[in-house]
Enzyme design. Structure first.
Site, short mmCIF file in Angstrom:
data_model
loop_
_atom_site.label_atom_id
_atom_site.label_comp_id
_atom_site.label_asym_id
_atom_site.label_seq_id
_atom_site.Cartn_x
_atom_site.Cartn_y
_atom_site.Cartn_z
N HIS A 260 0.85 -1.19 0.00
CA HIS A 260 0.00 0.00 0.00
C HIS A 260 0.88 1.24 0.00
O HIS A 260 1.91 1.29 0.69
CB HIS A 260 -0.92 0.02 1.22
N HIS A 261 0.48 2.24 -0.80
CA HIS A 261 1.33 3.42 -0.98
C HIS A 261 1.48 4.22 0.31
O HIS A 261 2.41 5.03 0.44
CB HIS A 261 0.74 4.32 -2.07
N SER A 262 0.59 4.02 1.27
CA SER A 262 0.73 4.75 2.54
C SER A 262 1.96 4.29 3.32
O SER A 262 2.40 4.97 4.25
CB SER A 262 -0.52 4.56 3.39
#
Length: 600
Positions: A260-262
């Protein structure tokens, strides 16, 4: 001195643990390509599949609980600062409905996958990293939460796991009087340490043996495409390792790391990936990265010339600041206008509404880094200038072939269309990739930070037919040099944080959504190791990262490794049934540019 492959965590940290055995986790997801005309007619269904993925992720994430910060750290297994680290505004943005972004890093391996070695390597490296052994939860903090802004939108809350699912006994904390009733008022999304079970993260998809034998390249491509509509369990750390242990035309086996890009920006995550590899020539040391480019530094950091340099030098120095201020003002005005109303012209590359929910296809092509460097030297520019020019040339070839029936050759020569890309820029103090030790070691005060420390700039690409292929490089160089004399990326980074604090995440997400939907594509490039490396004992043949979940139908990424450059495209599956032809256009454009450069 290079860090050891297996560094012990501090005694007070929450060390993740894993099971001692690995079970095969099957992925019952549809990997059919869906290239028929019927599939193109069902494009809205593709968007519904993406929304269904979002709903499944929502269902996987129980409602958040609220606990005292110190109690949460203790319950997580230690009082490590990372146990209650607040999410950055950019990290929170990547959890918004229209920006639920994932990074997929595809590694082609030169040997079959040794599961035991891969498991041991993951236990020693990746799962020790704070982000990869943490879940996103909301803690009610009376002081810290307010510094990040009290507003937590309902969509985010629905997708955030409870502390109970993260291994924290919220009920027990509640019996001790630690659970707060003002969760919606003071809660802030934070990273909370949890226990890692590798069985939940290592996935062996159950693919059709006939398909993998008949056309293994297509089987890998179809499976990776299916990941773009497959949900991810948000009650565990947000990463997966997919193992495709069969040979393709380029590799003996393939693994895909979905994150996930977070968890971090591209520079951070690529640095972590490099930290998980070792030099093939000397497995005891980290890979060798290219030297940092020689740069004069940003204009605002340049020292004033001495009086002995003369009046002209002093005036030029002052003028550079005037140009910096003017270019920044113009770029900021264009950025704001783009976020509100300034839209790119309609071309075959512009995505339809809801494109962020639709199925994506990830394709890649190997280009010669030597050819890119040859053009760079001949044109006296940078590698990025060449890649910008090649992208313009490739998009132009595709565009004029798709629209050839409507435009005569004379009209083609006169047409010049400007489409714009959203370009992510690393605004760290140190240019390029950080040394892995600086990125990981929180005990050093060297300015290295982990997370989404990125700004945005709007980069124009010109679609035109030029008799001289080198004209694409010249225009790309002028475009890049102009953007270097602007603080647009710094402005977008800090203004985004300010908007989150003052107006909340929904306002920031609305502005970003406007900027993405009014531009045409995403563009990025990253530098990789200059020597052959091994991933837990497996030699890497190629590295092909990409991203999906944002409102663009086309994402272009370049990744260097050894003497090659991987061109990776993430495209809307229904909108680009001829995505391999688009790859051919990029490759042919570089070939023509290389030939033209050799005759100068």
């Amino acid at each position: 001195m290079d860090p050891p492959a297996t560094a012990d965590l501090p005694a007070n940290s929450s060390t993740p643990t894993t099971n001692s055995t690995l079970r095969k986790r099957l992925a019952p997801i549809d990997t059919s390509r869906g290239r028929s005309e019927g599939s193109r007619e069902s494009a809205p269904g593709s968007a519904r599949a993406g929304k269904a993925r979002q709903e499944k992720e929502d269902a996987m994430a129980p409602a958040p609980a609220a606990v005292d910060e110190e109690a949460a750290a203790d319950a997580a297994g230690g009082r490590d600062v990372e146990a209650g680290m607040p999410m950055s505004p950019a990290g929170r943005l990547f959890r918004e409905k229209h920006f639920n972004c994932y990074i997929v890093a595809v590694l082609g391996l030169g040997s079959p996958v040794d599961v035991a070695a891969a498991r041991a390597g993951l236990e020693a490296t990746l799962v020790r990293h704070p982000r990869f052994c943490s879940v996103q939860a909301r803690l009610a903090l009376s002081v810290v939460a307010m510094s990040w802004g009290p507003e937590i939108d309902e969509d985010y809350s629905a997708r955030t796991p409870s502390l109970t699912s993260s291994g924290i006994d919220a009920d027990a904390l509640g019996r001790q009087g630690m659970v707060k009733d003002d969760v919606k008022k003071n809660a802030t999304p934070r990273w909370v340490r949890t226990t890692v079970n590798l069985d939940d993260h290592i996935i062996f998809p159950d693919l059709d043996p006939a398909a993998t034998s008949a056309n293994p390249d297509q089987a890998v491509e179809d499976y990776l495409s299916s990941l773009s509509t497959a949900p991810m369990d948000h009650s565990i750390p947000l990463w997966e390792l997919h193992v495709l242990d069969f040979p393709t035309s380029e590799a003996t086996a393939t693994v895909a790391i979905r994150m996930h890009h977070s968890l971090g920006d591209g520079v951070s995550l690529l640095s972590l990936l490099i930290a998980c590899t070792r030099s093939a020539a000397d497995p005891a040391r980290l890979p060798q990265l290219p030297p940092a480019p020689r740069r004069a530094g940003p204009v605002y950091a340049r020292a004033r010339p001495p009086l002995s340099a003369g009046l002209v030098a002093l005036l030029l120095w002052l003028w550079s600041y005037v140009a910096l201020a003017w270019h920044t003002l113009v770029d900021v005005a264009r950025f704001v206008a783009t976020a509100w109303f300034l839209r790119d012209p309609r071309t075959p590359f512009l995505g339809a509404q809801g494109v962020e929910f639709r199925r994506k296809r990830f394709v890649h092509r190997t280009l010669s880094l030597d050819d890119v460097k040859f053009v760079k030297d001949a044109m006296k520019c940078t590698v990025n200038d060449v890649l910008i020019g090649v992208t313009s040339a490739g998009l132009s070839r595709y565009y004029f072939r798709k629209t050839s029936d409507a435009n005569s050759e004379s009209k083609k020569s006169q047409k010049d269309i400007c489409v714009r890309s959203a370009l992510l820029v690393n605004i760290r103090k140190t240019p390029g990739l950080h040394a892995v030790a600086e990125m990981m070691d929180s005990s050093k005060n060297n300015g290295a930070k982990w997370g989404n420390l990125i700004g945005y700039i709007i980069l124009p690409f010109h679609i035109a037919m030029h008799d001289d292929p080198l004209e694409y490089i010249r225009r790309g160089k002028r475009t890049a040099e102009r953007k270097k004399t602007s603080l647009e990326a710094v402005f977008t980074y800090w203004s985004g944080n300010l908007i989150v604090k003052l107006l909340g995440m929904k306002a920031a997400a609305a502005l970003c959504y406007g900027m993405f939907t009014n531009t045409t594509l995403s563009f990025s490039s990253m530098v990789g190791p200059v020597e052959k490396v091994e991933f837990y004992g497996h030699p890497i043949v190629y590295i092909a990262p990409t991203v999906y979940g944002h409102p663009h139908a086309v994402t272009v990424h370049y990744q260097s490794y050894m003497n090659i450059v991987k061109l990776v495209l993430a495209v809307d599956d229904a909108q680009f049934p001829d995505c391999h032809q688009l790859l051919d256009d990029f490759a042919e454009s570089l070939k023509l540019i290389r030939q033209a450069a050799s005759t100068r």
